[in-house]
Design a protein around this motif. Structure first.
Motif, PDB file in Angstrom:
ATOM      1  N   LEU A  36      -3.803   5.347   6.202  1.00 17.92           N
ATOM      2  CA  LEU A  36      -3.978   5.087   4.666  1.00 17.92           C
ATOM      3  C   LEU A  36      -2.467   4.809   3.799  1.00 17.92           C
ATOM      4  N   PRO A  37      -2.474   4.187   2.897  1.00 17.92           N
ATOM      5  CA  PRO A  37      -1.222   4.205   2.137  1.00 17.92           C
ATOM      6  C   PRO A  37      -0.776   5.511   1.428  1.00 17.92           C
ATOM      7  N   GLY A  38       0.346   5.399   1.288  1.00 16.26           N
ATOM      8  CA  GLY A  38       0.745   6.598   0.356  1.00 16.26           C
ATOM      9  C   GLY A  38       2.179   6.377  -0.071  1.00 16.26           C
ATOM     10  N   ASP A  39       2.697   6.953  -1.527  1.00 12.35           N
ATOM     11  CA  ASP A  39       4.043   6.391  -1.698  1.00 12.35           C
ATOM     12  C   ASP A  39       4.980   6.535  -0.885  1.00 12.35           C
ATOM     13  N   PHE A  40       5.031   7.287   0.089  1.00 13.10           N
ATOM     14  CA  PHE A  40       6.109   7.538   1.010  1.00 13.10           C
ATOM     15  C   PHE A  40       6.159   6.606   2.064  1.00 13.10           C
ATOM     16  N   ASN A  41       5.162   5.891   2.451  1.00 13.22           N
ATOM     17  CA  ASN A  41       5.154   4.868   3.322  1.00 13.22           C
ATOM     18  C   ASN A  41       4.958   3.336   2.839  1.00 13.22           C
ATOM     19  N   LEU A  42       4.583   2.991   1.738  1.00 12.25           N
ATOM     20  CA  LEU A  42       4.185   1.954   1.194  1.00 12.25           C
ATOM     21  C   LEU A  42       5.295   0.741   1.751  1.00 12.25           C
ATOM     22  N   VAL A  43       6.626   0.780   1.567  1.00 13.14           N
ATOM     23  CA  VAL A  43       7.455  -0.128   1.734  1.00 13.14           C
ATOM     24  C   VAL A  43       7.577  -0.254   3.413  1.00 13.14           C
ATOM     25  N   LEU A  45       4.873  -0.187   5.270  1.00 16.79           N
ATOM     26  CA  LEU A  45       3.709  -0.941   5.827  1.00 16.79           C
ATOM     27  C   LEU A  45       4.005  -2.571   5.276  1.00 16.79           C
ATOM     28  N   ASP A  46       4.944  -2.972   4.427  1.00 23.38           N
ATOM     29  CA  ASP A  46       5.056  -4.242   4.335  1.00 23.38           C
ATOM     30  C   ASP A  46       5.679  -5.069   5.490  1.00 23.38           C
ATOM     31  N   TYR A  47       6.189  -4.142   6.286  1.00 16.16           N
ATOM     32  CA  TYR A  47       6.624  -4.767   7.841  1.00 16.16           C
ATOM     33  C   TYR A  47       5.900  -4.986   8.858  1.00 16.16           C
ATOM     34  N   LEU A  48       4.621  -4.715   8.627  1.00 24.78           N
ATOM     35  CA  LEU A  48       3.509  -4.728   9.772  1.00 24.78           C
ATOM     36  C   LEU A  48       3.297  -6.213  10.199  1.00 24.78           C
ATOM     37  N   PRO A  49       3.053  -7.088   8.996  1.00 17.67           N
ATOM     38  CA  PRO A  49       2.755  -8.446   9.570  1.00 17.67           C
ATOM     39  C   PRO A  49       3.721  -9.246  10.407  1.00 17.67           C
ATOM     40  N   LYS A  50       5.247  -8.818   9.964  1.00 21.56           N
ATOM     41  CA  LYS A  50       6.261  -9.484  10.589  1.00 21.56           C
ATOM     42  C   LYS A  50       6.201  -9.005  12.175  1.00 21.56           C
ATOM     43  N   ALA A  51       5.803  -8.125  12.434  1.00 24.20           N
ATOM     44  CA  ALA A  51       5.876  -7.414  13.936  1.00 24.20           C
ATOM     45  C   ALA A  51       4.593  -8.038  14.426  1.00 24.20           C
ATOM     46  N   GLY A  52       3.663  -8.476  13.975  1.00 31.91           N
ATOM     47  CA  GLY A  52       2.349  -8.969  14.324  1.00 31.91           C
ATOM     48  C   GLY A  52       1.175  -7.933  14.474  1.00 31.91           C
ATOM     49  N   LEU A  53       1.467  -7.140  13.784  1.00 32.68           N
ATOM     50  CA  LEU A  53       0.439  -5.899  13.720  1.00 32.68           C
ATOM     51  C   LEU A  53      -0.609  -5.978  12.402  1.00 32.68           C
ATOM     52  N   LYS A  54      -1.870  -5.596  12.713  1.00 26.48           N
ATOM     53  CA  LYS A  54      -2.906  -5.876  11.754  1.00 26.48           C
ATOM     54  C   LYS A  54      -3.118  -4.423  11.189  1.00 26.48           C
ATOM     55  N   TRP A  55      -3.032  -4.178   9.821  1.00 26.36           N
ATOM     56  CA  TRP A  55      -3.400  -2.987   8.996  1.00 26.36           C
ATOM     57  C   TRP A  55      -4.863  -2.846   8.814  1.00 26.36           C
ATOM     58  N   VAL A  56      -5.379  -1.576   9.414  1.00 23.28           N
ATOM     59  CA  VAL A  56      -6.677  -1.307   9.382  1.00 23.28           C
ATOM     60  C   VAL A  56      -7.146  -0.826   8.019  1.00 23.28           C
ATOM     61  N   GLY A  57      -6.659   0.307   7.642  1.00 23.89           N
ATOM     62  CA  GLY A  57      -7.040   0.564   6.462  1.00 23.89           C
ATOM     63  C   GLY A  57      -8.542   1.559   6.495  1.00 23.89           C
ATOM     64  N   ASN A  58      -8.222   2.830   6.602  1.00 24.91           N
ATOM     65  CA  ASN A  58      -9.538   3.649   6.849  1.00 24.91           C
ATOM     66  C   ASN A  58      -9.617   4.331   5.489  1.00 24.91           C
ATOM     67  N   CYS A  59     -10.763   5.186   5.600  1.00 24.01           N
ATOM     68  CA  CYS A  59     -11.379   5.975   4.352  1.00 24.01           C
ATOM     69  C   CYS A  59     -10.627   7.168   4.012  1.00 24.01           C
ATOM     70  N   ILE A  80      -1.214   5.560  14.193  1.00 21.63           N
ATOM     71  CA  ILE A  80      -1.623   5.816  12.849  1.00 21.63           C
ATOM     72  C   ILE A  80      -0.470   6.097  11.897  1.00 21.63           C
ATOM     73  N   VAL A  81      -0.535   5.506  10.765  1.00 25.71           N
ATOM     74  CA  VAL A  81       0.394   5.851   9.776  1.00 25.71           C
ATOM     75  C   VAL A  81       0.004   6.782   8.414  1.00 25.71           C
ATOM     76  N   THR A  82       0.455   7.790   8.192  1.00 30.54           N
ATOM     77  CA  THR A  82      -0.121   8.548   6.973  1.00 30.54           C
ATOM     78  C   THR A  82       1.103   9.036   6.215  1.00 30.54           C
ATOM     79  N   THR A  83       0.786   9.472   4.942  1.00 30.49           N
ATOM     80  CA  THR A  83       2.206  10.062   4.044  1.00 30.49           C
ATOM     81  C   THR A  83       2.278  11.318   4.337  1.00 30.49           C
ATOM     82  N   PHE A  84       3.305  11.992   3.600  1.00 30.82           N
ATOM     83  CA  PHE A  84       3.956  12.868   3.811  1.00 30.82           C
ATOM     84  C   PHE A  84       2.912  14.269   3.179  1.00 30.82           C
ATOM     85  N   GLY A  85       2.782  15.243   3.968  1.00 30.40           N
ATOM     86  CA  GLY A  85       2.025  16.332   3.587  1.00 30.40           C
ATOM     87  C   GLY A  85       0.392  15.964   3.286  1.00 30.40           C
ATOM     88  N   VAL A  86       0.035  15.829   2.053  1.00 32.91           N
ATOM     89  CA  VAL A  86      -1.414  15.738   1.731  1.00 32.91           C
ATOM     90  C   VAL A  86      -2.070  14.609   3.035  1.00 32.91           C
TER      91      VAL A  86
END
Length: 577
Positions: A36-43, A45-59, A80-86
């Motif tokens: 899931l996106p969160g403000d500490f991982n957003l930038v 995540l912008d790099y995923l497509p350049k590496a050929g990776l697909k972002w799933v985006g879970n609930c 899996i990519v998450t944001t800090f703490g929560v």
């Protein structure tokens, strides 16, 4: 700042840290990243497509961790990519399950900048005490490596080491990724050499000694058998196992967690051994053996039907990913892969005594078409619905136990979480597994993914149905509607309110989560006749997308293996000394 510029100027091919990290994920086999996106991982995540990776985006992050687990079991490794703490703490249960069951997941946590951490700022998503390592410390116990990417001079080496540990040790790793490191430069020339994922060899002398001891007992045995468990799958020795079986012709059995490790159409395959819950012929042959060669064992309570094995260590050889045990002698650091390969190469077939495996007899299916669908009938019937190459996922509960006696076609892969046993795991894992096979073969050639899910378990993680639909995954989902938590009822509280659930209108769920007649179709089955009609329906079998089946069974009906295991669990829970 000047020092940083000097380091950057000395780089041959400078690349941003995020590009380096995600390129490495791609190189080790990952194609889709859960989370899931969160403000500490957003930038980042912008790099995923350049590496050929697909972002799933879970609930939610828990579901994402379950999905990364299922993805890894099919693809070989997940992320899996998450944001800090929560975010990361929501994923902890799923990551812990992957740790306990030896599943390799790269957990990347976007966290506050190194400057914020040094300053001890009172930031959101923190505990408010200035301790920015608290959550990494929590995850250290459920990770085989922890990397904090704080220094650009060390980051590339840290990433390479951590990913290698994840793959080779087949367990999760934790990567703490500060926001101000995302665009820092590291040496991109390293990417031209992929990470070495080959298993380090055993010490030759120690390995040869163990091989000689194994062969001594194998050649002397009159009734040897092979027992294959989950870690043979997780630590990638099934090639050696099948070569061993082909050469020796020994009867081979699997544990519940090892289900599908062996081609179940093979003439040497004897069935599932789970102590007292085994079929009589299986129990007799395994426990009457004078040598059990156990490969990758995880002897948990549910995997052994309440610790009901009747096997002597005096007649056992236990091969593991990081040590071997021959009778009462343990050989630490001697890995099973090298030992198995040499045993296969050096064994003398003329000295092997191989009994025929017990014959599988399909139970007669003469259903009363108007009768209700009971567990015993269903699990003996479903094998004729399964196809070669299917991925079969069973939720903790009646499905996990019922499938023990289902005989699979060739090349079926079964996923279960028998050890960790977190209800709701299978919905996320199904999404991840279906996406993995799509990533491997493409949408048109992806393997069929079939989930058997309890109604109580479904209610924990039901949101991932929307992710299945969103990514156009081909999934058949059977919801076993039996009014609550059956496995808990058999452990304690058959009629207790805490084992009850609210009855949902399950077949409406695909529409609620965005499905259309084209992308998701629902069915309801209450009798054996209706089940037979559905399983024979061409459109149901051939259509793409989600097929969602309400499958009704009696509330207090359960597989015998579940009853026996639950009874043993209840006895242990009641022990006072």
């Amino acid at each position: 700042m000047a020092g940083s510029d000097i380091r950057t100027n000395n780089l041959k091919k400078p690349v941003d840290v995020a590009e380096y990290l995600f390129t490495r994920l791609y190189q080790i086999g990952i194609r889709s990243v859960h989370g899931l996106p969160g403000d500490f991982n957003l930038v980042a995540l912008d790099y995923l497509p350049k590496a050929g990776l697909k972002w799933v985006g879970n609930c939610n992050e828990l579901n994402a961790a379950y999905a990364a687990d299922g993805y890894a079991r099919i693809k070989g490794i997940g992320a899996i990519v998450t944001t800090f703490g929560v975010g990361e703490l929501s994923a902890v249960n799923g990551i812990a399950g992957a740790y306990s069951e030896h599943v390799p997941i790269v957990h990347i946590v976007g966290c506050p900048s190194t400057i914020s951490q040094r300053s001890g700022l009172l930031l959101h998503h923190t505990l408010g005490n200035g301790n920015f390592n608290a959550f990494a410390d929590m995850s250290a116990s459920i990770s085989c490596a922890v990397a904090k990417l704080n220094d650009p001079a060390e980051i590339a080496a840290q990433i390479d080491h951590t990913l290698r540990e994840c793959y080779l040790r087949s367990r999760p790793v934790y990567i703490m990724f500060p926001t101000d490191m995302v665009e820092k430069k590291v040496e991109g020339a390293r990417l031209e050499t992929e990470i070495d994922l080959t298993e380090p060899p055993n010490d030759p002398d120690r390995e040869d000694y163990v091989v000689d001891v194994v062969l001594k007992y194998l050649h002397a045995a009159k009734k040897p058998v092979v027992l294959v468990d989950a870690c043979a799958i997780r630590h990638r020795v099934l090639g050696e196992v099948h070569d061993f079986i082909e050469k020796t012709k020994l009867p081979v059995f699997v544990t519940p967690m090892g289900k599908s490790a062996i081609n179940e159409t093979h003439p040497n395959y004897g069935g599932v051994y789970a102590g007292t819950a085994s079929a009589p012929a299986v129990k007799e042959m395994v426990e009457g053996s004078d040598l059990v060669i156990s490969i990758g064992a995880l002897k948990s309570d549910f995997n052994t039907a309440g610790f009901s094995y009747r096997l002597s260590q005096l007649t056992s050889i236990d091969l593991h990913s990081d040590h071997c045990i021959v009778r009462y002698s343990e050989y630490p650091g001697v890995r099973m892969k090298g030992v198995l390969r040499k045993v296969v190469d050096r064994l003398d077939v003329a000295q092997i005594t191989a009994q025929p495996a017990p014959k599988w007899e399909s139970p007669p299916v003469t259903p009363d078409l108007d009768a209700v669908i009971q567990q015993e009938f269903f699990w003996s019937r479903i094998d004729r619905f399964l196809r070669e190459g299917d991925i079969v996922i069973t939720e903790t509960g009646t499905a996990n136990f019922g499938v023990w006696e289902t005989r699979f076609p060739a090349e079926v892969t079964a996923l279960n979480q028998t050890f960790w046993g977190s209800i709701g795991w299978a919905v996320g894992a199904c999404q991840g597994a279906a996406l993995a096979t799509q990533d491997i073969a493409g949408p048109e050639k992806a393997r069929r993914t079939i989930l058997f899910e309890g109604d109580g378990s479904l209610q924990l993680t039901v949101q991932e149905i929307s992710t299945m639909i969103r990514h156009k995954l081909d999934i058949i989902l059977f919801v076993i509607c039996n009014d609550g938590y059956t496995i808990e009822r058999y452990i304690h509280g058959m009629d207790a309110g805490y084992n009850d659930i609210v009855e949902w209108r399950y077949k409406d769920l695909p529409a609620v989560f965005g499905g259309t007649e084209e992308t998701a179709k629902s069915y309801a089955v209450r009798t054996r006749g209706e089940l037979e009609k559905l399983l024979a329906d061409k459109d149901f079998n051939e259509r793409k997308g989600l097929r969602f089946v309400e499958l009704y069974m009696p509330r207090e009906d359960a597989p015998k293996s579940l009853m026996l295991t639950a009874e043993a669990s209840a006895r242990r829970n009641a022990m006072t000394e």
